[in-house]
Design an enzyme around this catalytic site. Sequence first.
Site, PDB file in Angstrom:
ATOM      1  N   ALA A   1       3.044  -0.468   4.929  1.00 28.72           N
ATOM      2  CA  ALA A   1       2.586  -0.519   6.319  1.00 28.72           C
ATOM      3  C   ALA A   1       2.162  -1.926   6.750  1.00 28.72           C
ATOM      4  CB  ALA A   1       1.430   0.457   6.509  1.00 28.72           C
TER       5      ALA A   1
ATOM      6  N   ARG B   1       4.624  11.441  -2.280  1.00 30.07           N
ATOM      7  CA  ARG B   1       4.486  11.075  -0.874  1.00 30.07           C
ATOM      8  C   ARG B   1       5.775  11.297  -0.088  1.00 30.07           C
ATOM      9  NH1 ARG B   1       4.517   4.884   1.124  1.00 30.07           N
ATOM     10  NH2 ARG B   1       3.709   5.327   3.177  1.00 30.07           N
TER      11      ARG B   1
ATOM     12  N   HIS C   1      12.812  -1.771   2.194  1.00 30.11           N
ATOM     13  CA  HIS C   1      12.126  -0.520   2.522  1.00 30.11           C
ATOM     14  C   HIS C   1      12.921   0.632   1.945  1.00 30.11           C
ATOM     15  CE1 HIS C   1       9.350  -2.541   5.160  1.00 30.11           C
ATOM     16  NE2 HIS C   1      10.379  -3.227   5.631  1.00 30.11           N
ATOM     17  N   LEU C   2      12.205   1.606   1.452  1.00 32.27           N
ATOM     18  CA  LEU C   2      12.855   2.816   0.935  1.00 32.27           C
ATOM     19  C   LEU C   2      13.493   3.595   2.081  1.00 32.27           C
ATOM     20  CD1 LEU C   2       9.706   3.388  -1.122  1.00 32.27           C
ATOM     21  CD2 LEU C   2      11.917   3.565  -2.263  1.00 32.27           C
TER      22      LEU C   2
ATOM     23  N   GLU D   1      13.159  -8.617   2.145  1.00 31.70           N
ATOM     24  CA  GLU D   1      12.283  -7.514   2.559  1.00 31.70           C
ATOM     25  C   GLU D   1      13.023  -6.204   2.288  1.00 31.70           C
ATOM     26  OE1 GLU D   1      11.337  -7.719   6.744  1.00 31.70           O
ATOM     27  OE2 GLU D   1      10.677  -5.628   6.809  1.00 31.70           O
TER      28      GLU D   1
ATOM     29  N   ASN E   1       8.280  -5.065  -0.688  1.00 30.35           N
ATOM     30  CA  ASN E   1       8.090  -3.918   0.199  1.00 30.35           C
ATOM     31  C   ASN E   1       6.601  -3.912   0.531  1.00 30.35           C
ATOM     32  OD1 ASN E   1       7.802  -1.562   1.565  1.00 30.35           O
ATOM     33  ND2 ASN E   1       8.827  -0.271   0.051  1.00 30.35           N
TER      34      ASN E   1
ATOM     35  N   PRO F   1       0.800  -1.228   0.000  1.00 31.02           N
ATOM     36  CA  PRO F   1       0.000   0.000   0.000  1.00 31.02           C
ATOM     37  C   PRO F   1       0.831   1.275   0.000  1.00 31.02           C
ATOM     38  CG  PRO F   1      -0.084  -1.091   2.144  1.00 31.02           C
ATOM     39  CD  PRO F   1       0.559  -2.054   1.197  1.00 31.02           C
ATOM     40  N   ASN F   2       0.370   2.190  -0.807  1.00 31.10           N
ATOM     41  CA  ASN F   2       0.931   3.556  -0.904  1.00 31.10           C
ATOM     42  C   ASN F   2       2.278   3.649  -1.615  1.00 31.10           C
ATOM     43  OD1 ASN F   2      -1.236   4.929   0.510  1.00 31.10           O
ATOM     44  ND2 ASN F   2      -0.493   3.876   2.332  1.00 31.10           N
TER      45      ASN F   2
ATOM     46  N   TYR G   1      10.945   8.942   1.317  1.00 27.14           N
ATOM     47  CA  TYR G   1      10.847   7.992   0.204  1.00 27.14           C
ATOM     48  C   TYR G   1      11.538   8.432  -1.080  1.00 27.14           C
ATOM     49  CZ  TYR G   1       7.407   6.198   3.468  1.00 27.14           C
ATOM     50  OH  TYR G   1       6.797   5.719   4.599  1.00 27.14           O
TER      51      TYR G   1
ATOM     52  N   ARG H   1      12.759   5.633  12.461  1.00 27.54           N
ATOM     53  CA  ARG H   1      11.443   6.290  12.453  1.00 27.54           C
ATOM     54  C   ARG H   1      10.642   5.893  13.705  1.00 27.54           C
ATOM     55  NH1 ARG H   1       8.853   5.676   6.652  1.00 27.54           N
ATOM     56  NH2 ARG H   1       7.527   7.296   7.558  1.00 27.54           N
TER      57      ARG H   1
HETATM   58  C1  DQA Z   1       7.985   1.620   3.876  1.00 27.13           C
HETATM   59  C2  DQA Z   1       8.057   1.875   5.386  1.00 27.13           C
HETATM   60  C3  DQA Z   1       6.713   1.593   6.026  1.00 27.13           C
HETATM   61  O1  DQA Z   1       6.787   1.849   7.421  1.00 27.13           O
HETATM   62  C4  DQA Z   1       5.665   2.514   5.440  1.00 27.13           C
HETATM   63  O2  DQA Z   1       4.402   2.227   5.991  1.00 27.13           O
HETATM   64  C5  DQA Z   1       5.617   2.464   3.955  1.00 27.13           C
HETATM   65  C6  DQA Z   1       6.881   2.421   3.229  1.00 27.13           C
HETATM   66  C7  DQA Z   1       9.309   2.009   3.183  1.00 27.13           C
HETATM   67  O3  DQA Z   1       9.502   1.595   2.046  1.00 27.13           O
HETATM   68  O4  DQA Z   1      10.114   2.749   3.757  1.00 27.13           O
HETATM   69  O5  DQA Z   1       4.577   2.544   3.338  1.00 27.13           O
HETATM   70  O6  DQA Z   1       7.774   0.254   3.651  1.00 27.13           O
END
Ligand code: DQA
Length: 143
Positions: A75, A17, A98-99, A96, A72, A9-10, A22, A105
């Site tokens: 959330a 964003r 993450h950006l 796994e 990725n 998501p997102n 990111y 955080r």
């Molecule tokens: C994320 C980190 C997550 O905590 C966040 O909810 C995201 C992006 C990242 O790529 O840094 O949507 O996965």
Amino acid sequence: MKILIINGPNINMLGKREPGHYGGITFMELEELIRERAEKHGIAIDFFQSNSEGDIVTCIQQAESYDGIIINAGAYTHTSIAIRDALLSIKAKFIEVHLSNVFAREPFRHQSYLSDIAFGVIAGFKEDSYLLALDYFATGVWQ
Ligand code: DQA
């Protein structure tokens, strides 16, 4: 070698964003960078993005033909036992990514339902997190 890249998501909102976390590139640009790197390595890739947990679970269940997965989960990383269980149900190894550096955080982002069952975790290198994962898969040493 066939690798599946799953974004949750997102992640499709990249570019619009929170650029501090990111980066400034769009989701399409991210996919293009990954495609170029995969071509360089001679790796076949497919992309999947969804904002829905169930769709991600179904995608993972159907991923038996892949050698590896780069995920990725956005959330859902911090909440989804269903995605964890789906990843446990298939043979493909996954990395796994993450950006952002989730450990720098909010505390709720320090918890991952995926990390302890992942082959490895790469976080904090923005789009390069995906490229580093691909570079690792390309070495073939994990097979
Ligand atoms: C994320 C980190 C997550 O905590 C966040 O909810 C995201 C992006 C990242 O790529 O840094 O949507 O996965």
